[in-house]
Design an enzyme around this catalytic site. Structure first.
Site, PDB file in Angstrom:
ATOM      1  N   CYS A   1      13.867   1.798   5.637  1.00  0.00           N
ATOM      2  CA  CYS A   1      14.541   3.100   5.522  1.00  0.00           C
ATOM      3  C   CYS A   1      13.460   4.178   5.207  1.00  0.00           C
ATOM      4  O   CYS A   1      14.234   5.368   4.893  1.00  0.00           O
ATOM      5  CB  CYS A   1      15.123   2.873   3.811  1.00  0.00           C
ATOM      6  SG  CYS A   1      16.236   1.573   4.099  1.00  0.00           S
TER       7      CYS A   1
ATOM      8  N   CYS B   1      15.519   9.546  -3.434  1.00  0.00           N
ATOM      9  CA  CYS B   1      13.922   9.321  -3.832  1.00  0.00           C
ATOM     10  C   CYS B   1      13.960   9.038  -5.408  1.00  0.00           C
ATOM     11  O   CYS B   1      13.068   8.274  -5.810  1.00  0.00           O
ATOM     12  CB  CYS B   1      13.157  10.508  -3.337  1.00  0.00           C
ATOM     13  SG  CYS B   1      12.974  10.836  -1.628  1.00  0.00           S
TER      14      CYS B   1
ATOM     15  N   CYS C   1       8.693  10.177   2.105  1.00  0.00           N
ATOM     16  CA  CYS C   1       8.290  11.673   2.294  1.00  0.00           C
ATOM     17  C   CYS C   1       7.800  12.172   1.085  1.00  0.00           C
ATOM     18  O   CYS C   1       7.582  11.589   0.083  1.00  0.00           O
ATOM     19  CB  CYS C   1      10.036  12.213   2.663  1.00  0.00           C
ATOM     20  SG  CYS C   1      11.073  11.959   1.178  1.00  0.00           S
TER      21      CYS C   1
ATOM     22  N   ASP D   1      11.033   4.430   3.068  1.00  0.00           N
ATOM     23  CA  ASP D   1      10.440   4.829   1.766  1.00  0.00           C
ATOM     24  C   ASP D   1      10.316   3.312   1.040  1.00  0.00           C
ATOM     25  O   ASP D   1      11.141   2.640   0.848  1.00  0.00           O
ATOM     26  CB  ASP D   1      10.956   5.946   0.867  1.00  0.00           C
ATOM     27  CG  ASP D   1      12.548   5.966   0.965  1.00  0.00           C
ATOM     28  OD1 ASP D   1      13.106   5.058   1.375  1.00  0.00           O
ATOM     29  OD2 ASP D   1      12.806   7.167   0.593  1.00  0.00           O
TER      30      ASP D   1
END
Lengths: 406, 138
Positions: B37, B106, B63, B39
């Site tokens: 994915c 995130c 990221c 992350d």
């Protein structure tokens, strides 16, 4: 050396100063409408349009009459595909393309599917290449068009379109190729490459944005297109609209310079810079090349690497002195990694860590050295922060962990 | 992606990057996300017997906003109680960092990392207490 350094020449290029110089008088002095047939302003504008047509035709070995100006390669791709499909739809409704084409081709094909056309998307191999045999095997009785890009914008893979075009012509199928990334980088001759339609963009070859062209073969076979834009009948009715004379003049000048690149040492210089960058990046642990090895199957200005354990968007933030691009999901609105890399079978984990370098006419050795050093140091920084790198160094196989997809 | 100054600051100067001994009794480790994915966060908390988070370390593959989110939560939880840390929601993280909508996941991952680290610690503690109960009294 000025920062940031532009290394994204597949996205767009800086206008060559000579191009700008050629264009400027057409905004102020020679501003006429090329369609004004009865006064000097119109004639002068028409002369600019005609000269550019010759310059562009000269670059690709075409007749000037085979050049149709468009607003850019997106329109050229759309016009080639929609134009052929709609003109020849009584002959057949099957089109063949590949799964790594530019969206301007793929989305035009998707639109045609809604109009009842059937599209075959050929898979590519691990280098991003399709073969003439694949194309030949996919051609059916009702196939009217094959569209295969000459070179890919992400991985720089150069297709054997001479063979693919020959396979199409053997079976009487029209062949379109998007050559946007190739012109001025690799030799391109419409006769030698057996192409019937070629998409061209100015801003990928140091010309202005907003202008492009479609090469349309006029003999053996003569290609007919249904227009998409109607109006004043410019470009023999295939593409109406007042000529953007200054843009067209810029395209022509860019084409002239693109041709000169093969004799003035530019291609060798750019290739040398790309090879220098690749040899420096290869010194980094776990760097993987995406696409063909540098050589005749790869654009001389392209490098695409996966920097394992360093997510692409984070890498781009870390190397913000460099303008590059990434196939990471985090750089796209869709949160999916690059469909081109996925089509090559690049593992999704590595696709997230890909960085594309597009080297250009204006880059210097100093810039390449700076870029390579910066990437190397930031790879170390990001890996020190990466739990994946830590696990691998501990000897853990990442595939043995049951990850929670989210 | 145009990030807020806070994201850029946490990304460029990440707080508490590192590793605690995952085998230590007082350390809870949360590993969330997936490489596929794009992350993965590892958050580690050293927690005292009275339930105070004495140290926090992270490592993140992801990221800029994933790195910033994990850096931020290490700051938020240090010196705080388990209960406080468990109450941190993704929206608090997202608001603090002014994350764009496409990056909300995130902050979700960062919240999951806190909960996973605490769960790991509590599991260790429970089996330690059970082992202590089971062992014959001297």
């Amino acid at each position: 050396m000025k920062l940031p350094i532009y290394l994204d020449n597949h996205a767009t290029t800086r206008c060559d100063p000579a191009v700008v110089e050629a264009m400027l008088p057409y905004l102020t002095e020679t501003f006429g409408n090329a369609g004004s047939r009865n006064h000097a302003f119109g004639w002068a504008a028409q002369a600019g349009v005609d000269q550019a047509r010759e310059q562009l035709a000269d670059l690709i070995g075409a007749d000037p009459k085979e050049i149709v100006y468009t607003s850019g390669a997106t329109e050229s791709d759309n016009l080639a595909i929609m134009g052929v499909a709609r003109f020849y739809k009584e002959k057949g409704r099957h089109i063949i393309t590949t799964n790594i084409e530019h969206k301007a081709v793929l989305d035009a094909c998707h639109a045609l599917e809604k109009e009842g056309f059937e599209i075959t998307y050929l898979p590519v191999d691990t280098l991003g290449l399709v073969t003439a045999e694949q194309v030949s095997a996919a051609i059916r009785e009702d196939t009217i068009l094959v569209s295969v890009m000459h070179s890919n914008n992400e991985i720089g893979a150069i297709q054997d379109i001479a063979a693919i075009g020959a396979a199409c012509h053997d079976k009487g199928v029209i062949f379109h190729s998007d050559a946007v990334q190739s012109l001025g980088k690799v030799p391109f001759d419409v006769a030698a490459l057996n192409v019937d339609l070629v998409s061209i963009s100015a801003h990928k070859m140091y010309g202005p944005k907003g202008i492009g062209a479609l090469y349309v073969r006029r003999g053996r076979p003569r290609i007919r297109l249904e227009p998409m834009i109607f109006g004043g009948g410019q470009e023999r009715g295939i593409r109406s609209g007042t000529h953007a004379v200054h843009q067209i003049v810029g395209l022509g000048k860019a084409a002239e310079l693109a041709k000169a690149a093969f004799t003035n040492g530019e291609i060798e210089r750019v290739t040398g810079l790309r090879d220098r960058l690749w040899s420096k990046l290869q010194a980094i642990d776990e760097v993987y090349l995406n696409g063909p090895v540098p050589g005749p199957q790869r654009l001389p200005n392209n490098l695409n690497v996966s920097l394992a354990y360093c997510e692409g968007e984070a890498m781009m933030m870390a190397i913000k002195d460099l303008a590059v691009s990434s196939g990471s999901a985090c750089t796209s609105a869709s949160l999916e990694p690059s469909y081109v890399l996925r089509a090559l079978g690049v593992e999704v984990e590595l696709a997230h860590t890909s960085i594309r370098f597009g080297i250009g006419r204006f880059n210097t050795t100093e810039e390449i050295d700076y870029a390579a050093d910066l990437v190397a140091s930031k790879v170390g920084w990001l890996r020190d922060m990466s739990p994946l790198y830590e696990l691998v160094k501990e000897g853990v196989d990442l595939k043995s962990i049951s990850w929670t997809a989210h | 992606m145009a990030y807020s100054d806070k994201v850029v600051d946490h990304y460029e100067n990440p707080r508490n990057v590192g590793t605690l001994d995952k085998n230590a009794e007082d350390v809870g480790t949360g590993l969330v996300g997936a490489p596929a994915c794009g992350d993965v966060m590892k958050l580690q908390l050293r927690i005292s017997d009275d339930g105070i988070i004495e140290d926090a370390k992270f490592k993140t593959f992801g990221c800029g906003s994933a790195i910033a989110s994990s850096s931020l939560v290490t700051e938020m939880v240090k010196g705080k109680s388990i209960e406080y840390a468990q109450g941190i929601s993704n929206s608090t993280i997202a608001e603090e960092l002014n994350l764009p909508p496409v990056k909300i996941h995130c902050s979700v991952l960062a919240e999951d990392a806190i909960k996973a680290a605490i769960a790991d610690y509590q599991k260790k503690r429970a089996s330690r207490l059970a082992a202590a109960d089971a062992s014959p009294k001297a």
